[in-house]
Design a protein around this motif. Structure first.
Motif, short mmCIF file in Angstrom:
data_model
loop_
_atom_site.label_atom_id
_atom_site.label_comp_id
_atom_site.label_asym_id
_atom_site.label_seq_id
_atom_site.Cartn_x
_atom_site.Cartn_y
_atom_site.Cartn_z
N VAL A 1 71.18 8.44 91.32
CA VAL A 1 71.90 7.45 90.51
C VAL A 1 72.36 8.19 89.26
CG1 VAL A 1 71.78 5.21 89.38
CG2 VAL A 1 70.35 5.68 91.39
N THR A 2 73.64 8.45 89.16
CA THR A 2 74.11 9.33 88.08
C THR A 2 75.38 8.82 87.42
OG1 THR A 2 74.82 11.60 87.54
CG2 THR A 2 75.34 10.80 89.76
N LEU A 3 75.54 9.14 86.17
CA LEU A 3 76.79 8.88 85.42
C LEU A 3 77.28 10.20 84.80
CD1 LEU A 3 75.75 5.56 83.65
CD2 LEU A 3 77.81 5.82 85.04
N ASN A 4 77.03 11.31 85.50
CA ASN A 4 77.40 12.63 84.96
C ASN A 4 76.81 12.88 83.57
OD1 ASN A 4 78.95 12.56 87.27
ND2 ASN A 4 80.68 13.62 86.33
N GLU A 5 75.53 12.50 83.44
CA GLU A 5 74.83 12.72 82.18
C GLU A 5 74.62 14.22 81.92
OE1 GLU A 5 73.59 10.61 84.72
OE2 GLU A 5 73.06 12.47 85.75
N GLY A 6 74.21 14.52 80.71
CA GLY A 6 73.95 15.91 80.34
C GLY A 6 75.24 16.67 80.10
#
Ligand SMILES: *Cc1c(COP(=O)(O)O)cnc(C)c1O
Ligand SMILES: [Zn+2]
Length: 413
Positions: free
Chosen positions: A81-86
């Motif tokens: 589950v990702t939102l292109n964090e980091g």
């Protein structure tokens, strides 16, 4: 096999990686993930991680999952589950450096994450695990930023998100985010500590729990230090300065450095310096008194609402990193926080009040000669400037009123 282990080394009870326990069944202390990064040569790993920035695999596009050799990595590209964090910047301080009498100051700005705080780094890992174990609803207590992050990642995962907030204490901006991402909001009369107690005592087996006592959150937050070192050409700074609230982030960074040293990615570690607000400073009090146990602060009070926490759950884990690195703990007043925050703004960077404890602490340390003005320093900015706009407007209103009074010859105290 990757597994969970009690974070108290004298206990060392182990559990299956996907056990949903939040505490050691034997001693009741916090759990941690034991990683198994395999035997890839450290130089190769560093190259692999950097090359992933050119890839379109969703795990490679995330600044967390890019470092998956050091994470629980059982989910596959479609399971995360990702939102292109980091992948957030490390920015050199200019006016801030001279204000704090330092030569080599850089800010790792974790407020540049999708929902504006470092909580996203932990939430991608925690929410991925929640989805993996089939959770239908997730919950946290929060001073605001965890709520915003949980709400966004729960929406992405397609599960119900419920957040417990201390009534009237979270900033309107953070509350607005949680609402916008569609979380259920439960307002609790009292402090963050009361909200966390209410949630834990609720003991609802259907809720997957996503505060930073969740060991998967710590794993995600850990990666910020891998990325910081990558951006530094793997040259280790002398100091790493971080705000301390519930002390999950300090714990995560300590774990990162311990593991990177253990597996040969670095040969020394930066001194971890934790900075608390003086009205919510139980760890500093304990440090200062050289006490063995942390005594909670009953009524925490600070303008830095993200760290208005009297009973930090991760204090033992955080101290492991401080001791391992030869670091220390200090505190700063609300006034010092406000001044430091303003300087960070003048550098064109900006942050929320809690983040400015770092610069406030650094100025105090260099003024008193406790750190060398030539030392290389990385300070963590935890939240975005737009997280607490009320604080900024109020500060400037007060100032313009004082200016007007002064012009009229009236003295205000
Ligand atoms: C959560 C948070 C902190 C405190 O981090 P802990 O892990 O609770 O110590 C500091 N600053 C901001 C902006 C935060 O959101
Ligand atoms: Zn234990």
């Amino acid at each position: 096999m990757m597994h969970l282990r009690c974070s108290v080394s004298a206990c060392a009870t182990t559990l299956d990686l996907h056990d949903r326990a939040l505490a050691c069944p034997k001693c009741g202390d916090l759990l941690e993930v034991v990683v198994e990064p395999g035997s890839t040569d450290p130089a190769d790993l560093k190259r692999i991680w950097l090359n992933r920035r050119l890839s379109y695999d969703p795990r490679d596009a995330s600044g967390v999952w890019r470092f998956r050799e050091f994470l629980p990595d059982v989910y596959g590209p479609d399971g995360i589950v990702t939102l292109n964090e980091g992948n957030v910047p490390l920015i050199r301080g200019q006016k801030t450096a001279s204000w704090a009498c330092l030569r080599d100051l850089r800010f790792k700005h974790l407020g540049f994450n999708p929902t504006g705080s470092f909580k996203d780094l932990g939430m991608t890992a925690g929410m991925t695990e929640a989805k993996f174990v089939g959770a239908k609803a997730v919950a946290c207590a929060s001073t605001g930023n965890t709520a915003a992050a949980l709400a966004a990642y729960a929406a992405r995962a397609g599960v119900i998100g419920r957040v417990y907030l201390p009534a009237g204490q979270a900033s309107a901006n953070k509350l607005a985010q949680a609402l916008d991402y569609g979380a259920e909001i439960v307002q609790i009369d009292g402090s963050f500590d009361d909200a966390l107690d209410a949630l834990l005592n609720g003991n609802d087996p259907d809720l997957y729990f996503l505060n930073s006592i969740n060991p998967f959150r710590i794993e995600g937050q850990k990666t910020a230090m891998f990325e910081m070192l990558e951006q530094s050409g793997w040259q280790v700074p002398d100091y790493l300065v971080v705000p301390g609230g519930n002390l999950g982030n300090s714990s995560a960074f300590g774990k990162a450095f311990i593991e990177m040293k253990q597996y040969g990615l670095i040969d020394r570690v930066p001194k971890i310096v934790i900075v608390q607000a003086s009205g919510a400073n139980p760890l500093f009090r304990m440090w200062d008194a050289q006490a063995e146990e942390l005594k909670p602060v009953a009524h925490p009070e600070t303008v830095a609402t993200a760290i208005r926490i009297g009973n930090p759950r991760s204090w033992k884990k955080a101290l492991q990193g401080v001791h391992f690195s030869g670091g220390f703990v200090l505190d700063v007043t609300d006034e010092e926080i406000g001044d430091a925050k303003e300087m960070i703004g003048r550098d064109g960077i900006g942050c929320e009040p809690a983040s400015a404890t770092t610069l406030a602490g650094l100025r105090k340390l260099s003024e008193s000669g406790r750190i060398d003005t030539d030392a290389s320093i990385v300070a963590i900015l935890t939240g975005h400037v737009l997280k607490d706009t009320d604080f900024i407007i109020k500060r400037h209103k007060k100032r313009s009123m004082a200016d007007a009074h002064e012009a009229a010859g009236v003295h205000v105290h």
